[in-house]
Write a protein that holds these residues in place. Structure first.
Motif, PDB file in Angstrom:
ATOM      1  N   SER B 113       0.813  -1.218   0.000  1.00 23.37           N
ATOM      2  CA  SER B 113       0.000   0.000   0.000  1.00 23.37           C
ATOM      3  C   SER B 113       0.847   1.269   0.000  1.00 23.37           C
ATOM      4  CB  SER B 113      -0.914   0.011   1.230  1.00 23.37           C
ATOM      5  OG  SER B 113      -0.183   0.410   2.375  1.00 23.37           O
ATOM      6  N   ILE B 114       2.165   1.136   0.178  1.00 25.17           N
ATOM      7  CA  ILE B 114       3.018   2.334   0.178  1.00 25.17           C
ATOM      8  C   ILE B 114       3.178   2.821  -1.264  1.00 25.17           C
ATOM      9  CG2 ILE B 114       5.294   3.256   0.795  1.00 25.17           C
ATOM     10  CD1 ILE B 114       3.539   2.345   3.184  1.00 25.17           C
ATOM     11  N   ARG B 115       2.986   4.100  -1.479  1.00 24.70           N
ATOM     12  CA  ARG B 115       3.012   4.642  -2.830  1.00 24.70           C
ATOM     13  C   ARG B 115       4.329   4.308  -3.527  1.00 24.70           C
ATOM     14  NH1 ARG B 115       3.341   9.694  -3.299  1.00 24.70           N
ATOM     15  NH2 ARG B 115       3.873  10.109  -1.138  1.00 24.70           N
ATOM     16  N   GLN B 116       4.219   3.769  -4.739  1.00 22.42           N
ATOM     17  CA  GLN B 116       5.410   3.350  -5.482  1.00 22.42           C
ATOM     18  C   GLN B 116       6.323   4.520  -5.805  1.00 22.42           C
ATOM     19  OE1 GLN B 116       6.735   0.196  -6.272  1.00 22.42           O
ATOM     20  NE2 GLN B 116       5.338   0.043  -4.544  1.00 22.42           N
ATOM     21  N   GLY B 117       5.760   5.721  -5.852  1.00 25.45           N
ATOM     22  CA  GLY B 117       6.577   6.903  -6.128  1.00 25.45           C
ATOM     23  C   GLY B 117       7.720   7.052  -5.140  1.00 25.45           C
ATOM     24  N   GLN B 118       7.470   6.683  -3.881  1.00 25.79           N
ATOM     25  CA  GLN B 118       8.529   6.816  -2.872  1.00 25.79           C
ATOM     26  C   GLN B 118       9.648   5.824  -3.123  1.00 25.79           C
ATOM     27  OE1 GLN B 118       7.297   7.507   1.269  1.00 25.79           O
ATOM     28  NE2 GLN B 118       5.221   7.221   0.553  1.00 25.79           N
ATOM     29  N   VAL B 119       9.283   4.654  -3.654  1.00 25.04           N
ATOM     30  CA  VAL B 119      10.294   3.660  -4.005  1.00 25.04           C
ATOM     31  C   VAL B 119      11.155   4.214  -5.137  1.00 25.04           C
ATOM     32  CG1 VAL B 119      10.636   1.352  -4.938  1.00 25.04           C
ATOM     33  CG2 VAL B 119       8.817   1.772  -3.273  1.00 25.04           C
ATOM     34  N   LYS B 120      10.492   4.796  -6.134  1.00 22.58           N
ATOM     35  CA  LYS B 120      11.221   5.398  -7.252  1.00 22.58           C
ATOM     36  C   LYS B 120      12.148   6.498  -6.766  1.00 22.58           C
ATOM     37  CE  LYS B 120       8.712   4.793 -11.529  1.00 22.58           C
ATOM     38  NZ  LYS B 120       7.806   5.369 -12.503  1.00 22.58           N
ATOM     39  N   ALA B 121      11.614   7.344  -5.856  1.00 21.03           N
ATOM     40  CA  ALA B 121      12.422   8.462  -5.363  1.00 21.03           C
ATOM     41  C   ALA B 121      13.652   7.940  -4.638  1.00 21.03           C
ATOM     42  CB  ALA B 121      11.584   9.339  -4.439  1.00 21.03           C
ATOM     43  N   ALA B 122      13.486   6.867  -3.865  1.00 25.59           N
ATOM     44  CA  ALA B 122      14.630   6.313  -3.128  1.00 25.59           C
ATOM     45  C   ALA B 122      15.665   5.764  -4.109  1.00 25.59           C
ATOM     46  CB  ALA B 122      14.156   5.213  -2.178  1.00 25.59           C
ATOM     47  N   TYR B 123      15.201   5.024  -5.124  1.00 27.34           N
ATOM     48  CA  TYR B 123      16.142   4.518  -6.129  1.00 27.34           C
ATOM     49  C   TYR B 123      16.836   5.677  -6.842  1.00 27.34           C
ATOM     50  CZ  TYR B 123      14.641  -0.383  -5.836  1.00 27.34           C
ATOM     51  OH  TYR B 123      14.408  -1.667  -5.430  1.00 27.34           O
ATOM     52  N   ALA B 124      16.046   6.715  -7.161  1.00 25.36           N
ATOM     53  CA  ALA B 124      16.611   7.841  -7.908  1.00 25.36           C
ATOM     54  C   ALA B 124      17.709   8.542  -7.115  1.00 25.36           C
ATOM     55  CB  ALA B 124      15.511   8.835  -8.292  1.00 25.36           C
ATOM     56  N   LEU B 125      17.679   8.411  -5.783  1.00 26.60           N
ATOM     57  CA  LEU B 125      18.721   9.029  -4.953  1.00 26.60           C
ATOM     58  C   LEU B 125      19.928   8.113  -4.792  1.00 26.60           C
ATOM     59  CD1 LEU B 125      16.407  10.530  -2.200  1.00 26.60           C
ATOM     60  CD2 LEU B 125      17.942  11.860  -3.631  1.00 26.60           C
ATOM     61  N   GLY B 126      19.828   6.893  -5.308  1.00 29.29           N
ATOM     62  CA  GLY B 126      20.956   5.970  -5.223  1.00 29.29           C
ATOM     63  C   GLY B 126      20.845   4.926  -4.132  1.00 29.29           C
ATOM     64  N   PHE B 127      19.674   4.783  -3.523  1.00 29.02           N
ATOM     65  CA  PHE B 127      19.484   3.750  -2.500  1.00 29.02           C
ATOM     66  C   PHE B 127      19.592   2.361  -3.129  1.00 29.02           C
ATOM     67  CE2 PHE B 127      17.433   5.574   1.435  1.00 29.02           C
ATOM     68  CZ  PHE B 127      17.576   6.902   1.095  1.00 29.02           C
ATOM     69  N   SER B 128      20.115   1.400  -2.351  1.00 27.97           N
ATOM     70  CA  SER B 128      20.026   0.001  -2.763  1.00 27.97           C
ATOM     71  C   SER B 128      18.628  -0.499  -2.384  1.00 27.97           C
ATOM     72  CB  SER B 128      21.085  -0.833  -2.049  1.00 27.97           C
ATOM     73  OG  SER B 128      20.786  -0.879  -0.666  1.00 27.97           O
ATOM     74  N   THR B 129      18.265  -1.662  -2.916  1.00 26.63           N
ATOM     75  CA  THR B 129      16.937  -2.192  -2.598  1.00 26.63           C
ATOM     76  C   THR B 129      16.786  -2.410  -1.094  1.00 26.63           C
ATOM     77  OG1 THR B 129      16.809  -3.229  -4.746  1.00 26.63           O
ATOM     78  CG2 THR B 129      15.308  -4.066  -3.072  1.00 26.63           C
ATOM     79  N   LEU B 130      17.850  -2.916  -0.452  1.00 25.78           N
ATOM     80  CA  LEU B 130      17.790  -3.170   0.985  1.00 25.78           C
ATOM     81  C   LEU B 130      17.607  -1.855   1.758  1.00 25.78           C
ATOM     82  CD1 LEU B 130      18.059  -5.441   3.119  1.00 25.78           C
ATOM     83  CD2 LEU B 130      20.465  -4.801   3.330  1.00 25.78           C
ATOM     84  N   GLN B 131      18.359  -0.828   1.395  1.00 26.51           N
ATOM     85  CA  GLN B 131      18.219   0.471   2.071  1.00 26.51           C
ATOM     86  C   GLN B 131      16.825   1.042   1.864  1.00 26.51           C
ATOM     87  OE1 GLN B 131      21.432   2.570   0.148  1.00 26.51           O
ATOM     88  NE2 GLN B 131      22.727   2.441   1.974  1.00 26.51           N
ATOM     89  N   MET B 132      16.336   0.907   0.614  1.00 27.71           N
ATOM     90  CA  MET B 132      15.002   1.417   0.312  1.00 27.71           C
ATOM     91  C   MET B 132      13.973   0.726   1.196  1.00 27.71           C
ATOM     92  SD  MET B 132      12.132   0.342  -1.412  1.00 27.71           S
ATOM     93  CE  MET B 132      12.746  -0.979  -2.463  1.00 27.71           C
ATOM     94  N   ALA B 133      14.090  -0.607   1.295  1.00 29.93           N
ATOM     95  CA  ALA B 133      13.117  -1.344   2.099  1.00 29.93           C
ATOM     96  C   ALA B 133      13.239  -0.972   3.581  1.00 29.93           C
ATOM     97  CB  ALA B 133      13.319  -2.848   1.905  1.00 29.93           C
TER      98      ALA B 133
END
Lengths: 256, 223
Positions: B113-133
């Motif tokens: 339910s968490i907006r996918q945009g925030q996932v994109k924003a985290a990736y766009a800043l250079g987060f790894s998948t683990l950091q994003m999660a």
């Protein structure tokens, strides 16, 4: 050859192509942006502007083509290179995409701590500085839900700037805003342009594009069908697609 | 009628001892079960497809087989393969497995339910998948899953009584033994029921407090 073409582009995309379910949505797009330039993508909704921008930092993986950052080819299959590409290429989204559970200041500082490995203290200070720059230092402790759309987008700009990006991609940064809030965000972007920031921006703000773009790229159906300086594409009486699109936008606006 | 003297000097001490054993099961099961649920839930959303399928299968089995049968299996069947647990260990393991499977379902729903945009924003800043999660999605998802997870913890408090069938004598077990000796079914079962009600009420109150403490302005369900 003029001076600009002798330098290395900050970001260069060569022959980017992307299909979805067998249907091409981007075909053979190339673009080079040099230091301090602002490229503006315009075109109707569904033209592929947003997809193209997201291919430039590999939020969407293109099927074909290559990316060069300061002349170095990026292999996105390499996770380290991919992350460094994203760290060096900032992005501003249409619907802000702030982290809902963090304050404005934490939104700006978190990537400094996690990605740039700064200490929390330094990251917080840097975040305050960036918020100051977009005029929001007094809102630093508020959560996204407590900010207006314009303020949210300015926090997003501060978040991107804090990473010291070499180029910023802006995906229709004012399209989700109430009309009276557009101005403050455009002012912040104008300030960036004045400071020499390299940018690629998709927008429908034609006056803004005309005033600030180094080059306008008109996209339709996944292809760039016209490109040139605003002075030539939007010259009075110019028979360009860009001019026609512009005229239609103005007509629609005055019809409202 | 049960005499007051017997009630205070026999029933209450025995039930208190049972309460202690129940809590020794409930507290670790709740904590480890919740953390396990967060891990399994996150795997079911973010892991590579093969791992995701294994986690889905695990949850499917745990949710699809009666808990009582699982406990029997852990305690009576596994020794045939040389794996021996004490009654306490078997009950604890069974409860953790069961609880984490249910928690994972609440967490999974919240993660989605968490907006996918925030996932994109985290990736766009250079987060790894683990950091994003870990930094972006899970902190929000856990807040959103709290009401569901609280429900599971309350349920756990009650199904902890199943440990009795593995000869682990906790609150229900003590009550049963008391009635076997005194035949005061009404008074003893009623009192044991009050113990459970007290535990679940306390848990509900603590969970409400936690929800209030972790609430973020404008995020999730507002009261």
């Amino acid at each position: 050859m003029n001076e600009a073409t002798q330098q290395t582009p900050v970001l260069e995309a060569r022959n980017i192509g992307k299909s979805l379910g067998g249907r091409p949505i981007l075909s053979d797009l190339s673009l080079s942006v040099y230091k301090g330039e602002m490229k503006v993508l315009i075109g109707p909704s569904g033209a592929g502007k947003s997809t193209f921008l997201q291919c430039l930092n590999h939020l969407i993986t293109p099927d074909t083509g290559e990316l060069l950052l300061n002349g170095e080819r990026i292999s996105p299959a390499n996770k380290g290179e991919l992350r460094s590409l994203r760290e060096r290429v900032g992005m501003i989204f249409q619907d802000f995409n702030l982290f809902d559970h963090l304050t404005a200041q934490e939104n700006v500082s978190i990537a400094l701590v996690k990605v740039k490995k700064m200490s929390r203290r330094d990251a917080s200070l840097r975040a305050m500085m960036e918020l100051e720059r977009v005029g929001l230092s007094r809102r630093a402790g508020l959560y996204p839900a407590e900010l207006s759309g314009g303020q949210k987008q300015r926090v997003a700009i501060a978040r991107a700037l804090a990473m010291d990006p070499e180029v910023i991609l802006l995906d229709e940064p004012t399209s989700a805003l109430d009309p009276e809030l557009v101005g403050e965000v455009l002012a912040a972007i104008r300030e960036l342009a004045r400071g020499g920031m390299t940018m690629i921006m998709a927008t429908h703000q034609m006056d803004f594009a005309r005033a600030l773009a180094t080059e306008i790229l008109f996209m339709e159906k996944g292809a760039i069908i016209e490109r040139g300086a605003p002075a030539s594409l939007l010259a009075p009486g110019a028979k360009t697609r860009t001019q026609a699109f512009f005229a239609r936008l103005v007509a629609e606006e005055s019809a409202c | 009628m049960l005499s007051l003297d017997m009630f205070w000097n026999r029933v209450i001490p025995a039930l208190n001892e049972g309460l202690f054993f129940s809590l020794s099961l409930i507290i670790p099961s709740a904590v480890i079960g919740f953390l396990g649920g967060v891990c399994i839930g996150a795997l079911r959303v973010y892991a590579p497809p093969a791992v995701r399928r294994i986690a889905d299968f695990h949850v499917g089995v745990i949710r699809g087989v009666p808990l009582l049968l699982q406990l029997y299996f852990l305690y009576y069947a596994l020794p045939k393969w040389g794996v021996r647990f004490s009654p306490y260990q078997a009950a604890l393991l069974g409860f953790i497995l069961c609880s984490s499977a249910y928690h994972s379902e609440y967490i999974r729903g919240a993660l989605l339910s968490i907006r996918q945009g925030q996932v994109k924003a985290a990736y766009a800043l250079g987060f790894s998948t683990l950091q994003m999660a870990l930094c972006i999605v899970i902190p929000q998802a856990v807040r959103r899953a709290l009401p569901g997870c609280g429900n599971e913890i309350i349920y756990l408090i009650k199904y902890s009584s199943l440990a009795y069938v593995l000869t682990f004598i906790e609150l229900t077990g003590h009550a049963k033994e008391l009635t076997a000796r005194s035949f005061h079914y009404i008074e003893i079962y009623f009192t044991a029921g009050m113990y459970y009600l007290a535990m679940t009420s306390l848990a509900a109150w603590l969970l409400g407090l936690l929800e209030k403490k972790t609430r973020i302005p404008g995020f999730g369900a507002q009261k």
